[in-house]
Design a protein around this motif. Structure first.
Motif, mmCIF file in Angstrom:
data_model
loop_
_atom_site.group_PDB
_atom_site.id
_atom_site.type_symbol
_atom_site.label_atom_id
_atom_site.label_comp_id
_atom_site.label_asym_id
_atom_site.label_seq_id
_atom_site.Cartn_x
_atom_site.Cartn_y
_atom_site.Cartn_z
ATOM 1 N N ALA A 72 1.927 -9.619 -3.474
ATOM 2 C CA ALA A 72 0.686 -8.838 -3.558
ATOM 3 C C ALA A 72 0.939 -7.361 -3.270
ATOM 4 N N ILE A 73 1.764 -7.081 -2.270
ATOM 5 C CA ILE A 73 2.094 -5.687 -1.937
ATOM 6 C C ILE A 73 2.759 -5.003 -3.120
ATOM 7 N N SER A 74 3.602 -5.743 -3.811
ATOM 8 C CA SER A 74 4.306 -5.202 -4.974
ATOM 9 C C SER A 74 3.361 -4.981 -6.154
ATOM 10 N N LYS A 75 2.427 -5.925 -6.391
ATOM 11 C CA LYS A 75 1.571 -5.873 -7.574
ATOM 12 C C LYS A 75 0.353 -4.977 -7.402
ATOM 13 N N PHE A 76 -0.152 -4.883 -6.193
ATOM 14 C CA PHE A 76 -1.422 -4.178 -5.980
ATOM 15 C C PHE A 76 -1.249 -3.015 -4.998
ATOM 16 N N SER A 77 -0.371 -2.118 -5.347
ATOM 17 C CA SER A 77 -0.071 -0.999 -4.445
ATOM 18 C C SER A 77 -1.277 -0.089 -4.230
ATOM 19 N N ASP A 78 -2.201 -0.064 -5.211
ATOM 20 C CA ASP A 78 -3.381 0.801 -5.100
ATOM 21 C C ASP A 78 -4.623 0.053 -4.643
ATOM 22 N N SER A 79 -4.457 -1.207 -4.302
ATOM 23 C CA SER A 79 -5.608 -2.024 -3.909
ATOM 24 C C SER A 79 -6.178 -1.577 -2.563
ATOM 25 N N ASP A 80 -7.497 -1.754 -2.432
ATOM 26 C CA ASP A 80 -8.141 -1.497 -1.142
ATOM 27 C C ASP A 80 -7.663 -2.479 -0.077
ATOM 28 N N LEU A 81 -7.046 -3.553 -0.535
ATOM 29 C CA LEU A 81 -6.552 -4.584 0.397
ATOM 30 C C LEU A 81 -5.094 -4.371 0.781
ATOM 31 N N GLU A 128 3.227 -0.238 8.900
ATOM 32 C CA GLU A 128 2.892 0.157 7.527
ATOM 33 C C GLU A 128 1.394 0.019 7.284
ATOM 34 N N ALA A 129 0.801 -1.050 7.806
ATOM 35 C CA ALA A 129 -0.646 -1.252 7.651
ATOM 36 C C ALA A 129 -1.412 -0.087 8.269
ATOM 37 N N ILE A 130 -0.960 0.349 9.429
ATOM 38 C CA ILE A 130 -1.599 1.489 10.100
ATOM 39 C C ILE A 130 -1.483 2.746 9.237
ATOM 40 N N LYS A 131 -0.333 2.920 8.613
ATOM 41 C CA LYS A 131 -0.068 4.125 7.822
ATOM 42 C C LYS A 131 -0.951 4.199 6.585
ATOM 43 N N VAL A 132 -1.162 3.061 5.895
ATOM 44 C CA VAL A 132 -1.887 3.098 4.628
ATOM 45 C C VAL A 132 -3.389 2.833 4.786
ATOM 46 N N SER A 133 -3.813 2.396 5.955
ATOM 47 C CA SER A 133 -5.207 1.987 6.124
ATOM 48 C C SER A 133 -6.098 3.153 6.539
ATOM 49 N N SER A 134 -7.354 3.065 6.112
ATOM 50 C CA SER A 134 -8.378 4.000 6.585
ATOM 51 C C SER A 134 -9.373 3.274 7.489
ATOM 52 N N ASP A 135 -9.108 1.998 7.724
ATOM 53 C CA ASP A 135 -9.971 1.169 8.566
ATOM 54 C C ASP A 135 -9.529 1.316 10.020
ATOM 55 N N ALA A 177 -6.371 -0.091 14.907
ATOM 56 C CA ALA A 177 -6.332 -0.374 16.346
ATOM 57 C C ALA A 177 -5.873 -1.801 16.619
ATOM 58 N N SER A 178 -6.348 -2.751 15.786
ATOM 59 C CA SER A 178 -5.938 -4.144 15.953
ATOM 60 C C SER A 178 -4.436 -4.294 15.739
ATOM 61 N N ALA A 179 -3.911 -3.602 14.700
ATOM 62 C CA ALA A 179 -2.468 -3.661 14.437
ATOM 63 C C ALA A 179 -1.679 -3.092 15.607
#
Length: 823
Positions: free
Chosen positions: A349-358, A385-392, A397-399
Motif C-alpha cells: 500500500a505504501i508503494s502504490k498509494f504514496s499520495d493517499s490520505d492514508l 515516517e508516519a509522524i513525518k508525512v502526517s498532518s493528523d 502524538a500517538s506514534a
C-alpha cells in the motif's frame, strides 16, 4: 389509449362537440381544433394545426393566441428557440397586450428549461412588477426562487420561497415552496435548519406527495448532524411510503451507514446486503461492498471481511475505497495474527498509494505489525515516517507515544524520555497527554533520576486532575520519594494514597510500602505493626509474604535477633519456593557461621542446595560450605569443595576467590610448595582465563613471603592483564616492592611510577605508589624530584595530601633552604 386515436376520429369528436354552438366559420373551427388539441396535450397535432392556421389566416383575430399556443407547443417539444420566436411575436404585436403576461411567463419557462436562469429571473420579475393581477403571478414568484435554487444561490432561494409562503399561504404552491426551503437549506449544508424545515413540512403537510422525499432528505440531514438513530427512522418511513422512489437505493444506503455509525453492525450488514441484492449495478456498489467489509471487521468476522476488501482490490481498482481496502485488509490480517501477511499488505500500500490520505496510517499500522514481529528498529522507523508525512496531530502524538513505549521496553531510557518530552512540549492538546506524562515519570524512575520522576508525577497529579492515571501516579510518587531516601515524604504519600483510593488494587502494595518507610525511618515497632496489617488484610497477596520477610529484618535491626531468626524460619516454612527463600536460607547460614555455629550454618546451606540446586546463590552456599569444612580442620575436604566452586561456577566471582583461598589454606598450613603446586594445577587446567591470572598472583604472593623476590616478580608479571583494574594495580605495586626488597632502587622507582601512569583511576594503589616513589627519592637525596611528587599529591583531595604537605614543608625547611644558604 385516448391519445393514440387517429386524427379523423379526433376531428369528428370536435365536430360533434360543436353542434350545440351557433354556426362557426371555418377559421374559427380550425382554431378551436388546434386549441382543443393543445388543451388535451396533443402537442404535435396542435402544433401542425396552429402552423397551418397561421399560414391560412395570417390576419386572423386569433393569430396572437395562436402564436402563444404554438410557442407553448414548441416548448413542450423542447424546441426552445422556436418557442421564444413565437412568444416574441406575441410581445411585439400591438393587439396582443392581454396576452403579454402569458408570453413573458412562458418565455421565462423556456429560459428555465434551457438553464439560462438569469434571463428566466428577469422574465419572472417582469410578471411580478408589471402584471400584479396575472394568473401567472404566483407561478412566477415561485419559479424565481426555483431559479436561484438551480443557480446554487440557496440563501436567495430560501428568502424568496419564504416570502412566497408568507404572501400566498393558501396557494397550491405553498407546500412546494415549503419543501424547497428545506431542500435549499440541505444543499447549503445548513443541516440543523434543514432538519427543522422538513419536520415542519411533514407536520403541516403529512399527506403531501412530497412527504416521502421529505423523509429521505430529513434522514440525510439527521445523518449529517450525527443523529443516526433518527436518520434510520426517517429513511425507513420514506421507503415505507414510496419503496420505488428514485432515492430508494440511497435511503437503503443511508440506513446501512447510519446503523454502522451507532455500532449496529448486524443491522448495517443486512442493509448493505439488501442494497447489493437489489441494486447490483448502482454506482455506489463499491462503497456498499466496503461497508459490508467494515461490518464484518467490527463483528470480528475477519475472514469474510478480507473477502470483501479483496473484491474491491481486484474489481474496483479505480474506486475511492481502494486504499481503504488495503488498510482494513491489513488490519484484519493483524487481528488474525498473520503479521507477515499484514506487513506485506501495508508495504504494498505504501508503494502504490504514496499520495493517499492514508499514507500516514499505512506507516503507523505497519509499525504496529513490526512490533508484533519484534522488528523494533523497523517499527520505530515507520512510526517516525508516519509522524513525518502526517498532518493528523493525534496520530503524530500517538506514534510518538508508541515510540517512547518501545524505547522504554528496550531500556533505551534517554530515547524514551525524548519521545515523551516531545509530546508534552508540542502536543498539549493530545487526548493521552497524561499518559505521556506518566510514562515520562516511569522512564525517569528507571533511569534512577528520582528528582525528575518526582516532578513528572507531581505534574500529572497537578495538571491532569481528571486523569485516570492519577491513582498510579500518586503511588509512583511515593516510590520515587522512597528511592530518593525521602522516607517521611514517601510515608505521607502512601498514607494519602490509601486514604484517597481505598478500593484500589494497589492498596496492598501501598500498605506494604508504609511499613518499608517506617523501617527506613528506624521506627521498627511501627513497621512491624504495618507489616502485620498487610498480612492480616491481604493474606493472599505477595505483599503479605514480603511482610513476613520484612518483619524478620525489623526484629534484627532492633536487636531482637532471636525473634528475627524465628521470623525468617517462619518465612521459609510458609513460602518454601518463593524467589527469595534461597536468599533467606543463605543469610541464616551466614548468620550462624559468623556466630561460629557451623553445624547450624551447614544445615541451611545444604537445605538450599538440595531444594534449589540451580539457585542464583547456589555458588555462595557451596563457597560457604568450603569454609565450614575448613573450620572443621579438614584441609583436603575444604580444598576439594573450593575446587568444586571453581569447576561448577567458572563465571562466578567466588570461583576467583576460591582459587585464592586454596592457595591461602595450603600456605597457612605451612605447605607453601603444596600451595604452589595446587595453584599450578589450576593454571594448567584453565589456561588463558582469569583463574590462571589469579593463581599466578597468589603464587607470586607465596614466593614474596618466602623472599624469593625474582621468582615472585616473574609470577606477578604473568598475572597482569591489560585492563584498568584494582587487581592489576595491586600486582604492579607488588612488583615494585619486590625490586625495592632486592635493593634495585632505580628499578623499584620505575615500577612504582608505572602504577601511577598505567592505573591513574585506581587511586588506592596509585597514591601509595607515589608515596613509595617519593620515599625512595628522598633516600637517594633527589629532593627536587621528591618535592615534585609531593606537590602533585598535595593538590588532590585525599587523606595522603596532608602527609605530602608535611613532607614538602620539611624538605623546604631542612634541605632546600640550607642548600640555598650554603650557596
Amino acid at each position: 389509449m385516448f391519445r393514440s386515436f387517429p386524427l379523423y376520429i379526433f376531428i369528428s369528436l370536435l365536430v360533434l362537440q360543436s353542434i350545440s354552438y351557433a354556426a362557426r366559420t371555418l377559421e374559427e373551427e380550425d382554431f378551436v381544433l388546434a386549441k382543443k388539441a393543445f388543451e388535451d396535450e396533443f402537442y404535435d397535432i396542435s402544433q401542425e394545426q396552429l402552423e397551418r392556421f397561421l399560414r391560412n389566416y395570417p390576419q386572423s383575430n386569433y393569430k396572437d393566441e395562436a402564436h402563444l399556443l404554438l410557442g407553448r407547443c414548441y416548448y413542450h417539444g423542447r424546441k426552445y428557440a422556436q418557442a421564444l420566436y413565437e412568444f416574441d411575436s406575441v410581445l411585439t404585436s400591438p393587439t396582443a397586450n392581454r396576452l403579454y403576461d402569458e408570453a413573458i411567463y412562458w418565455s421565462a419557462e423556456v429560459y428555465f428549461k434551457d438553464k439560462d436562469f438569469k434571463q428566466a429571473i428577469n422574465q419572472y420579475q417582469t410578471i411580478v412588477e408589471k402584471f400584479p393581477n396575472s394568473k401567472y403571478l404566483t407561478f412566477a414568484t415561485y419559479s424565481k426562487g426555483w431559479c436561484y435554487y438551480e443557480m446554487g444561490d440557496y440563501d436567495s432561494a430560501v428568502k424568496l420561497f419564504d416570502g412566497f409562503i408568507n404572501k400566498y399561504p393558501s396557494d397550491n404552491l405553498a407546500p412546494e415552496a415549503k419543501f424547497k426551503i428545506g431542500q435549499s437549506l440541505y444543499k447549503s449544508k445548513k443541516y440543523g435548519e434543514a432538519k427543522t424545515a422538513f419536520e415542519n413540512f411533514l407536520k403541516q403537510y403529512p399527506l403531501s406527495k412530497k412527504s416521502p422525499d421529505a423523509y429521505f432528505l430529513l434522514g440525510e440531514a439527521n445523518y449529517a448532524l450525527g443523529y443516526y438513530a433518527v436518520a434510520i427512522e426517517n429513511y425507513s418511513k420514506g421507503l415505507e411510503i414510496d419503496p420505488k422512489a428514485l432515492w430508494a437505493p440511497y435511503s437503503q444506503y443511508g440506513r446501512g451507514w447510519a446503523n454502522f455509525k451507532i455500532s449496529k453492525y448486524k443491522e448495517a450488514l443486512d442493509a448493505f446486503l439488501g442494497f447489493r441484492q437489489n441494486y447490483p449495478n448502482d454506482p455506489l456498489i463499491d462503497s456498499v461492498i466496503f461497508g459490508i467489509g467494515q461490518c464484518h471487521s467490527f463483528l470480528r468476522d475477519y475472514a469474510n471481511a478480507i473477502l470483501r476488501y479483496d473484491e474491491i482490490i481486484l474489481k474496483f481498482q479505480n474506486s475511492k475505497y481502494i486504499d481503504d481496502a488495503y488498510l482494513w485488509k491489513g488490519d484484519c490480517l493483524y487481528n488474525l495474527g498473520k503479521y507477515e501477511e499484514a506487513q506485506g499488505i501495508y508495504q504494498d500500500a505504501i508503494s502504490k498509494f504514496s499520495d493517499s490520505d492514508l499514507s500516514d496510517q499505512f506507516r503507523y499500522n505497519l509499525g504496529w505489525v513490526q512490533l508484533r514481529l519484534r522488528k523494533y528498529e523497523e517499527a520505530i522507523s515507520h512510526f517516525q515516517e508516519a509522524i513525518k508525512v502526517s498532518s493528523d496531530r493525534d496520530l503524530k502524538a500517538s506514534a510518538l507515544s508508541i515510540i517512547g513505549d518501545t524505547f522504554l521496553d528496550l531500556k533505551d531510557y534517554q530515547s524514551a524520555r525524548e519521545a515523551y518530552d516531545q509530546i508534552l512540549a508540542n502536543y498539549q492538546d493530545f487526548v493521552n497527554c497524561d499518559y505521556a506524562q506518566y510514562r515520562l515519570g516511569i522512564t525517569l524512575f528507571r533511569m534512577a533520576n528520582y528528582d525528575g520522576a518526582i516532578l513528572a508525577f507531581q505534574s500529572l497529579i497537578g495538571n491532569f486532575p481528571n486523569s485516570k492515571l492519577k491513582e498510579e501516579a500518586l503511588e509512583q510518587l511515593g516510590l520515587s520519594y522512597f528511592r530518593k531516601g525521602h522516607y517521611q515524604l514517601a510515608l505521607e504519600t502512601f498514607n494519602k494514597f490509601i486514604s484517597n483510593y481505598p478500593q484500589s488494587s494497589l492498596i496492598p502494595e501501598a500498605s506494604f510500602q508504609v511499613g518499608n518507610c517506617l523501617f527506613n525511618l528506624g521506627k521498627y515497632e511501627d513497621a512491624i505493626s504495618a507489616f502485620n496489617k498487610v498480612i492480616k488484610n491481604y493474606p493472599n497477596s505477595e505483599y503479605a509474604r514480603l511482610g513476613v520477610y520484612e518483619i524478620g529484618w525489623c526484629y534484627y535491626q532492633s536487636g531482637k535477633e532471636t525473634s528475627a531468626i524465628s521470623e525468617f524460619n517462619n518465612y521459609i516454612s510458609k513460602y518454601p519456593t518463593s524467589e527469595i527463600t534461597d536468599d533467606v536460607k543463605l543469610w541464616l547460614g551466614q548468620y550462624h557461621y559468623n556466630k561460629k555455629q557451623y553445624s547450624k550454618a551447614k544445615v541451611y546451606f545444604e537445605s538450599m542446595l538440595k531444594s534449589s540446586p540451580d539457585s542464583d546463590v547456589a555458588d555462595d552456599a557451596e563457597y560457604w560450605l568450603a569454609f565450614i569444612i575448613h573450620k572443621s580442620g579438614d584441609i583436603n575436604g575444604a580444598i576439594k569443595q573450593f575446587n568444586r566452586v571453581i569447576e561448577v561456577y567458572p563465571d562466578s566471582q567466588l570461583a576467583i576467590d576460591s582459587t585464592i583461598k586454596i592457595g591461602d589454606i595450603l600456605a597457612e598450613s605451612g605447605k607453601s610448595d603444596d600451595a604452589i603446586g595446587a595453584l599450578k594445577v589450576i593454571i594448567e587446567k584453565y589456561p588463558k582465563t582469569q583463574f590462571e591470572k589469579v593463581a599466578n598472583k597468589r603464587i607470586g604472593d607465596i614466593l614474596n613471603e618466602k623472599r624469593l623476590y625474582n621468582a615472585a616478580i616473574e609470577r606477578y608479571r604473568l598475572a597482569i592483564t591489560e585492563s584498568q583494574s584494582d587487581f592489576n594495580a595491586e600486582t604492579q605495586f607488588l612488583i615494585a616492592g619486590c625490586y625495592e626488597e632486592l635493593g634495585s632502587i632505580d628499578q623499584a622507582l620505575a615500577e612504582y611510577l608505572k602504577v601511577k601512569y598505567l592505573y591513574p583511576q585506581i587511586k588506592f594503589w596509585s597514591v601509595r605508589s607515589e608515596l613509595r616513589a617519593a620515599y625512595l627519592l628522598e633516600g637517594k637525596e633527589r629532593w627536587e624530584e621528591a618535592k615534585k611528587i609531593y606537590e602533585d599529591m598535595a593538590k588532590v583531595n585525599l587523606e595522603e595530601a596532608k602527609y605530602a604537605k608535611e613532607r614538602l614543608e620539611w624538605i623546604t625547611n631542612n634541605v632546600l633552604k640550607k642548600t640555598k644558604e650554603a650557596r
